[in-house]
Design a protein around this motif. Structure first.
Motif, PDB file in Angstrom:
ATOM      1  N   ASN A   1       0.830  -1.199   0.000  1.00  0.00           N
ATOM      2  CA  ASN A   1       0.000   0.000   0.000  1.00  0.00           C
ATOM      3  C   ASN A   1       0.871   1.258   0.000  1.00  0.00           C
ATOM      4  O   ASN A   1       2.085   1.185   0.147  1.00  0.00           O
ATOM      5  CB  ASN A   1      -0.962   0.006   1.197  1.00  0.00           C
ATOM      6  N   LYS A   2       0.216   2.400  -0.147  1.00  0.00           N
ATOM      7  CA  LYS A   2       0.913   3.687  -0.260  1.00  0.00           C
ATOM      8  C   LYS A   2       1.722   4.015   0.993  1.00  0.00           C
ATOM      9  O   LYS A   2       2.878   4.455   0.894  1.00  0.00           O
ATOM     10  CB  LYS A   2      -0.110   4.796  -0.523  1.00  0.00           C
ATOM     11  N   ASP A   3       1.155   3.822   2.166  1.00  0.00           N
ATOM     12  CA  ASP A   3       1.869   4.148   3.399  1.00  0.00           C
ATOM     13  C   ASP A   3       3.131   3.293   3.539  1.00  0.00           C
ATOM     14  O   ASP A   3       4.195   3.798   3.922  1.00  0.00           O
ATOM     15  CB  ASP A   3       0.958   3.931   4.613  1.00  0.00           C
ATOM     16  N   GLU A   4       3.022   2.036   3.202  1.00  0.00           N
ATOM     17  CA  GLU A   4       4.180   1.142   3.274  1.00  0.00           C
ATOM     18  C   GLU A   4       5.250   1.574   2.273  1.00  0.00           C
ATOM     19  O   GLU A   4       6.452   1.538   2.567  1.00  0.00           O
ATOM     20  CB  GLU A   4       3.729  -0.293   2.979  1.00  0.00           C
ATOM     21  N   LEU A   5       4.806   2.023   1.092  1.00  0.00           N
ATOM     22  CA  LEU A   5       5.739   2.492   0.072  1.00  0.00           C
ATOM     23  C   LEU A   5       6.490   3.736   0.553  1.00  0.00           C
ATOM     24  O   LEU A   5       7.707   3.840   0.385  1.00  0.00           O
ATOM     25  CB  LEU A   5       4.988   2.807  -1.217  1.00  0.00           C
ATOM     26  N   ILE A   6       5.782   4.675   1.170  1.00  0.00           N
ATOM     27  CA  ILE A   6       6.402   5.912   1.670  1.00  0.00           C
ATOM     28  C   ILE A   6       7.484   5.591   2.689  1.00  0.00           C
ATOM     29  O   ILE A   6       8.605   6.124   2.621  1.00  0.00           O
ATOM     30  CB  ILE A   6       5.332   6.840   2.290  1.00  0.00           C
ATOM     31  N   ARG A   7       7.169   4.715   3.621  1.00  0.00           N
ATOM     32  CA  ARG A   7       8.134   4.369   4.667  1.00  0.00           C
ATOM     33  C   ARG A   7       9.335   3.619   4.087  1.00  0.00           C
ATOM     34  O   ARG A   7      10.484   3.849   4.496  1.00  0.00           O
ATOM     35  CB  ARG A   7       7.442   3.531   5.755  1.00  0.00           C
ATOM     36  N   TRP A   8       9.069   2.758   3.140  1.00  0.00           N
ATOM     37  CA  TRP A   8      10.153   2.015   2.510  1.00  0.00           C
ATOM     38  C   TRP A   8      11.059   2.956   1.712  1.00  0.00           C
ATOM     39  O   TRP A   8      12.284   2.861   1.786  1.00  0.00           O
ATOM     40  CB  TRP A   8       9.576   0.936   1.592  1.00  0.00           C
ATOM     41  N   GLN A   9      10.461   3.884   0.973  1.00  0.00           N
ATOM     42  CA  GLN A   9      11.254   4.824   0.189  1.00  0.00           C
ATOM     43  C   GLN A   9      12.132   5.695   1.085  1.00  0.00           C
ATOM     44  O   GLN A   9      13.275   6.000   0.728  1.00  0.00           O
ATOM     45  CB  GLN A   9      10.345   5.717  -0.671  1.00  0.00           C
ATOM     46  N   PHE A  10      11.615   6.092   2.226  1.00  0.00           N
ATOM     47  CA  PHE A  10      12.412   6.890   3.160  1.00  0.00           C
ATOM     48  C   PHE A  10      13.647   6.110   3.616  1.00  0.00           C
ATOM     49  O   PHE A  10      14.770   6.634   3.618  1.00  0.00           O
ATOM     50  CB  PHE A  10      11.571   7.301   4.367  1.00  0.00           C
ATOM     51  N   GLN A  11      13.444   4.846   3.991  1.00  0.00           N
ATOM     52  CA  GLN A  11      14.564   4.023   4.446  1.00  0.00           C
ATOM     53  C   GLN A  11      15.601   3.839   3.340  1.00  0.00           C
ATOM     54  O   GLN A  11      16.810   3.949   3.573  1.00  0.00           O
ATOM     55  CB  GLN A  11      14.068   2.663   4.940  1.00  0.00           C
ATOM     56  N   ARG A  12      15.146   3.594   2.126  1.00  0.00           N
ATOM     57  CA  ARG A  12      16.061   3.403   1.009  1.00  0.00           C
ATOM     58  C   ARG A  12      16.844   4.689   0.727  1.00  0.00           C
ATOM     59  O   ARG A  12      18.040   4.649   0.455  1.00  0.00           O
ATOM     60  CB  ARG A  12      15.268   2.990  -0.249  1.00  0.00           C
ATOM     61  N   TYR A  13      16.152   5.806   0.787  1.00  0.00           N
ATOM     62  CA  TYR A  13      16.817   7.091   0.540  1.00  0.00           C
ATOM     63  C   TYR A  13      17.921   7.319   1.575  1.00  0.00           C
ATOM     64  O   TYR A  13      19.045   7.695   1.232  1.00  0.00           O
ATOM     65  CB  TYR A  13      15.784   8.226   0.606  1.00  0.00           C
ATOM     66  N   MET A  14      17.616   7.077   2.819  1.00  0.00           N
ATOM     67  CA  MET A  14      18.581   7.313   3.891  1.00  0.00           C
ATOM     68  C   MET A  14      19.773   6.369   3.790  1.00  0.00           C
ATOM     69  O   MET A  14      20.922   6.760   4.049  1.00  0.00           O
ATOM     70  CB  MET A  14      17.902   7.169   5.249  1.00  0.00           C
ATOM     71  N   GLN A  15      19.531   5.125   3.434  1.00  0.00           N
ATOM     72  CA  GLN A  15      20.631   4.169   3.291  1.00  0.00           C
ATOM     73  C   GLN A  15      21.648   4.655   2.264  1.00  0.00           C
ATOM     74  O   GLN A  15      22.848   4.728   2.546  1.00  0.00           O
ATOM     75  CB  GLN A  15      20.077   2.799   2.871  1.00  0.00           C
ATOM     76  N   ASP A  16      21.173   4.992   1.069  1.00  0.00           N
ATOM     77  CA  ASP A  16      22.094   5.393   0.015  1.00  0.00           C
ATOM     78  C   ASP A  16      22.730   6.756   0.313  1.00  0.00           C
ATOM     79  O   ASP A  16      23.909   6.974   0.004  1.00  0.00           O
ATOM     80  CB  ASP A  16      21.384   5.422  -1.340  1.00  0.00           C
ATOM     81  N   TYR A  17      21.966   7.664   0.892  1.00  0.00           N
ATOM     82  CA  TYR A  17      22.525   8.968   1.252  1.00  0.00           C
ATOM     83  C   TYR A  17      23.692   8.797   2.222  1.00  0.00           C
ATOM     84  O   TYR A  17      24.790   9.337   2.012  1.00  0.00           O
ATOM     85  CB  TYR A  17      21.432   9.843   1.875  1.00  0.00           C
ATOM     86  N   LEU A  18      23.492   8.031   3.258  1.00  0.00           N
ATOM     87  CA  LEU A  18      24.533   7.872   4.276  1.00  0.00           C
ATOM     88  C   LEU A  18      25.684   6.999   3.794  1.00  0.00           C
ATOM     89  O   LEU A  18      26.819   7.154   4.253  1.00  0.00           O
ATOM     90  CB  LEU A  18      23.914   7.307   5.556  1.00  0.00           C
ATOM     91  N   ARG A  19      25.421   6.107   2.857  1.00  0.00           N
ATOM     92  CA  ARG A  19      26.516   5.331   2.261  1.00  0.00           C
ATOM     93  C   ARG A  19      27.482   6.250   1.511  1.00  0.00           C
ATOM     94  O   ARG A  19      28.701   6.045   1.554  1.00  0.00           O
ATOM     95  CB  ARG A  19      25.944   4.279   1.305  1.00  0.00           C
ATOM     96  N   THR A  20      26.937   7.242   0.822  1.00  0.00           N
ATOM     97  CA  THR A  20      27.817   8.174   0.118  1.00  0.00           C
ATOM     98  C   THR A  20      28.529   9.105   1.099  1.00  0.00           C
ATOM     99  O   THR A  20      29.678   9.494   0.875  1.00  0.00           O
ATOM    100  CB  THR A  20      27.044   9.002  -0.931  1.00  0.00           C
TER     101      THR A  20
END
Length: 525
Positions: free
Chosen positions: A311-330
């Motif tokens: 669902n949309k809420d699950e997608l939003i939370r997942w996208q946030f986690q993915r964004y933070m992972q790659d941001y902090l990896r760089t």
């Protein structure tokens, strides 16, 4: 007779001549020694700037997201600015301000559509004319070729994370590998060839700018972390019209491919990057076959995660986690490469007489107010990390609360180099507050901001920040004001502009705002 006299005093004459020769040699050596000492008294200067590095993604400021030991080391062995700000929260304009020590309306680079006038007075030109060897490597992003540098090797445009293209003194070159490592390699090679006399080097990293492609070694970093969403993530933007129109929302505007690294052949009906279609596909093609195999293996689980979202809420939370992972990896890669620079300085006996600054071109949102990107005058975007180390001239372990700006960098470095900053520079030398705490009483108590670009739904605006209050005027397509009490509302959630309780304060702030515009000669609005 003459011969007889010469013969009689020959031994004494020889001794006398020998004494004179030795004395002259000593004087000559002494003069040469003084010359070297005087040359070495000019500090080397290394200016490291990353792109879109949030201050709260540095552990010297906040330990909750990531540990950045090498960037922290600069602060521990020097000074940490706790209230550092930019004049205009956008990549190109910030770079122009740092080079010139002047606001955007004066240096002519208001937004990323402008072209930098390289013929004007800049920090590297002044240093070069005063005996410095000057260089810049990495991101430039000002359209015209750099001027005032003996050496430049800059990324094409925004730059690519893998197999990046550089322009070295106008000659284009592709480098294999990862951009943060390559930029540091170029920097260290240049220092190694120019360390015998005072040098000024700008190291401009592309990371952690969107689309945050991490190095291969970090692809699985933070897989075991769940990052807490900011308390303002679901901000409803009540009574803040400018926020209501923005198009940099993590809830509505993140891209499945560009931001989350899911190939769009698995995206179903979800959009690709609406601002830069097919950008991710072009980036992936830059990977070598060997790199691509490692990349695909690491991100295979990401594809599986995405496919299981219901669902949309699950997608939003997942996208946030993915964004933070790659941001902090760089970010981790940036910190590692700062460590390489620090190690080089130590191993080559350069650290004592080298000023090193770390900063970002501005702050950036990491989910606060539900946003990514920057531009707004809200704290996460307006505030930037900044720290400086100079063992010979700056007491270590300082934490400064004075409001400083990227406008101050040029006059500060000139002051430490023993050069009087030009009168037309609009910044202030931070040397006075770094060396004399009593100077804080004469330091600025309010700062001025002006963002010009109309893009991503974010309209131009200007404003004033004092120690406690912030007043913002959005103009152009909008004509709306926002006022915040940063003491009672540090997250800037409640616009109190229309609250009659603050009528007198508002009148005074508007007067102070007008005074700042006159002081900085920004009278167009």
């Amino acid at each position: 007779m003459k011969i007889t006299i010469y013969s009689r005093y020959e031994n004494h004459l020889k001794k006398y001549v020998l004494v004179i020769i030795i004395a002259c040699f000593i004087v000559s050596c002494s003069a040469q020694k003084n010359k070297i000492i005087n040359t070495q008294q000019k500090p080397n200067i290394i200016f490291i700037m990353s792109d879109d590095h949030a201050y709260h993604a540095i552990s010297a400021y906040d330990k909750s997201l990531i540990q950045t030991p090498y960037i922290d080391q600069i602060a521990k062995e020097g000074a940490l600015f706790k209230k550092a700000y930019v004049t205009n929260s956008l990549c190109g304009p910030s770079r122009a301000v740092i080079l010139t020590g002047k606001y955007s309306h004066i240096n002519g680079f208001r937004d990323n559509q402008d072209t930098f006038d390289g013929s004007q007075q800049t920090l590297p030109k002044i240093l070069k004319s005063n005996g410095y060897t000057t260089g810049i490597v990495g991101k430039w992003h000002l359209k015209t070729d750099p001027q005032g540098f003996d050496y430049w090797n800059i990324l094409h445009g925004q730059g690519d994370y893998y197999k990046p293209g550089f322009s070295k003194l106008g000659k284009d070159t592709l480098y294999k590998g990862y951009v943060t490592d390559i930029t540091t390699d170029l920097a260290l090679n240049w220092i190694n060839a120019n360390k015998e006399k005072p040098f000024f080097l700008m190291i401009h990293q592309k990371a952690p700018h969107r689309n945050q492609m991490p190095p291969l070694d970090n692809l699985n970093l933070f897989n075991d972390r769940t990052f807490e969403m900011p308390s303002t993530f679901y901000d409803d933007y009540k009574n803040r019209l400018a926020l209501q129109q923005n198009k940099t929302s993590m809830i509505n505007d993140l891209d499945i491919d560009q931001d989350n690294k899911v190939p769009c052949d698995t995206c179903g009906n979800n959009k690709t990057d609406k601002f830069n279609p097919n950008a991710y596909k072009r980036e992936i093609k830059r990977l070598s076959p060997e790199e691509k195999a490692i990349w695909d293996k690491a991100y295979q689980k990401v594809y599986a995660q995405y496919a299981s979202i219901k669902n949309k809420d699950e997608l939003i939370r997942w996208q946030f986690q993915r964004y933070m992972q790659d941001y902090l990896r760089t970010v981790k890669s940036v910190d590692d490469n700062v460590g390489r620079v620090l190690k080089y300085l130590k191993n080559n006996n350069l650290e004592e007489n080298t000023i090193i600054i770390y900063t970002s071109d501005q702050g950036v949102f990491l989910g606060e107010h539900g946003l990514y990107d920057k531009r707004f005058m809200y704290e996460e975007s307006f505030r930037t990390p900044m720290m400086i180390r100079y063992p010979k001239g700056i007491k270590k372990g300082q934490e400064l609360d004075e409001m400083v700006m990227n406008l101050d960098i040029a006059p500060t470095l000139l002051s430490y180099a023993g050069i009087t900053p030009p009168n037309d520079m609009q910044g202030m030398s931070m040397k006075k507050i770094l060396s004399d705490k009593s100077s804080s009483t004469t330091w600025r108590d309010k700062i001025y901001y002006h963002y010009y670009e109309d893009a991503y739904g974010i309209t131009p605006h200007y404003g004033i920040r004092t120690d406690r209050y912030k007043l913002i005027h959005f103009y152009g397509k909008l004509n709306t004001w926002e006022l915040y009490d940063l003491q009672s509302d540090p997250q800037e959630m409640k616009n109190i502009y229309d609250d009659k309780t603050y009528a007198n304060l508002l009148e005074n702030l508007k007067k102070d705002l007008k005074d700042l515009q006159l002081r900085y000669k920004d009278t167009s609005n």
